[in-house]
Scaffold this motif. Structure first.
Motif, PDB file in Angstrom:
ATOM      1  N   LEU A   3      49.029  54.653 102.170  1.00 16.29           N
ATOM      2  CA  LEU A   3      48.981  53.826 100.975  1.00 16.29           C
ATOM      3  C   LEU A   3      49.875  54.415  99.900  1.00 16.29           C
ATOM      4  CD1 LEU A   3      45.097  53.352 100.853  1.00 16.29           C
ATOM      5  CD2 LEU A   3      46.780  51.826 101.882  1.00 16.29           C
ATOM      6  N   GLN A   4      50.600  53.550  99.216  1.00 12.53           N
ATOM      7  CA  GLN A   4      51.490  53.996  98.148  1.00 12.53           C
ATOM      8  C   GLN A   4      51.274  53.121  96.925  1.00 12.53           C
ATOM      9  OE1 GLN A   4      53.839  56.686  98.056  1.00 12.53           O
ATOM     10  NE2 GLN A   4      53.655  56.101  95.903  1.00 12.53           N
ATOM     11  N   ALA A   5      50.727  53.721  95.884  1.00 11.64           N
ATOM     12  CA  ALA A   5      50.486  52.995  94.641  1.00 11.64           C
ATOM     13  C   ALA A   5      51.676  53.124  93.711  1.00 11.64           C
ATOM     14  CB  ALA A   5      49.227  53.528  93.969  1.00 11.64           C
ATOM     15  N   SER A   6      51.896  52.080  92.922  1.00  9.46           N
ATOM     16  CA  SER A   6      52.973  52.082  91.942  1.00  9.46           C
ATOM     17  C   SER A   6      52.626  51.136  90.800  1.00  9.46           C
ATOM     18  CB  SER A   6      54.287  51.656  92.600  1.00  9.46           C
ATOM     19  OG  SER A   6      54.178  50.333  93.104  1.00  9.46           O
ATOM     20  N   GLY A   7      53.432  51.191  89.746  1.00  8.72           N
ATOM     21  CA  GLY A   7      53.255  50.261  88.646  1.00  8.72           C
ATOM     22  C   GLY A   7      52.650  50.841  87.391  1.00  8.72           C
ATOM     23  N   GLY A   8      52.260  52.103  87.441  1.00  7.09           N
ATOM     24  CA  GLY A   8      51.692  52.712  86.258  1.00  7.09           C
ATOM     25  C   GLY A   8      52.740  52.921  85.182  1.00  7.09           C
ATOM     26  N   GLY A   9      52.269  53.314  83.998  1.00  2.58           N
ATOM     27  CA  GLY A   9      53.185  53.559  82.904  1.00  2.58           C
ATOM     28  C   GLY A   9      52.454  53.723  81.600  1.00  2.58           C
ATOM     29  N   LEU A  10      53.234  53.704  80.532  1.00  2.00           N
ATOM     30  CA  LEU A  10      52.699  53.829  79.179  1.00  2.00           C
ATOM     31  C   LEU A  10      52.712  52.454  78.519  1.00  2.00           C
ATOM     32  CD1 LEU A  10      51.838  55.512  76.697  1.00  2.00           C
ATOM     33  CD2 LEU A  10      54.276  55.843  76.213  1.00  2.00           C
ATOM     34  N   VAL A  11      51.578  52.074  77.954  1.00  2.00           N
ATOM     35  CA  VAL A  11      51.469  50.755  77.325  1.00  2.00           C
ATOM     36  C   VAL A  11      50.594  50.884  76.088  1.00  2.00           C
ATOM     37  CG1 VAL A  11      49.476  50.088  78.731  1.00  2.00           C
ATOM     38  CG2 VAL A  11      50.969  48.317  77.777  1.00  2.00           C
ATOM     39  N   GLN A  12      50.831  50.043  75.120  1.00  2.00           N
ATOM     40  CA  GLN A  12      50.001  50.046  73.919  1.00  2.00           C
ATOM     41  C   GLN A  12      48.685  49.316  74.182  1.00  2.00           C
ATOM     42  OE1 GLN A  12      52.439  48.369  70.756  1.00  2.00           O
ATOM     43  NE2 GLN A  12      53.095  50.413  70.129  1.00  2.00           N
TER      44      GLN A  12
END
Length: 123
Positions: A3-12
């Motif tokens: 499994l490979q997760a992606s899409g995270g980041g910094l958001v307000q």
């Protein structure tokens, strides 16, 4: 299953993110797929789960009405749409697979885990 997760980041706060988890292999549709998260200094906690077909879902109370889990078995991918994000949603998010339960919510029972993706929500 890998499994490979992606899409995270910094958001307000108040913003949105969509996480994806891509799975290898041809047996994706035989696994219930779940998302968990772990904040610094806290235990890993359940977020959401989708049944093998995607027809059944369950959510943690803390994310109900804001997060939506979905899956595309043709693409071997599960998604987590996160809306109206709050600073308390900040954590590393993990996807996981369970081949024996309908809607598993316990981390200890999951068969496979992906590496996490960091979600940071600023206030």
């Amino acid at each position: 299953v890998q499994l490979q997760a992606s899409g995270g980041g910094l958001v307000q706060a108040g913003g949105s993110l969509r996480l994806s988890c891509a799975a290898s292999g041809r047996t994706f549709s035989t696994y219930a797929m779940a998302w968990f998260r772990q904040a610094p200094g806290k235990e890993r906690e359940f977020v959401a789960v989708a049944s093998r077909s995607g027809g059944g879902t369950t959510y943690a109370d803390s994310v109900k009405g804001r997060f939506t889990i979905s899956r595309d078995n043709a693409k071997n991918t599960v998604y987590l749409q996160m809306n109206n994000l709050k600073p308390e949603d900040t954590a590393v998010y993990y996807c996981a697979a369970d081949g024996s339960s309908y809607l598993p919510t316990l981390a200890a029972g999951m068969d496979y885990w992906g590496k996490g993706t960091q979600v940071t929500v600023s206030s």
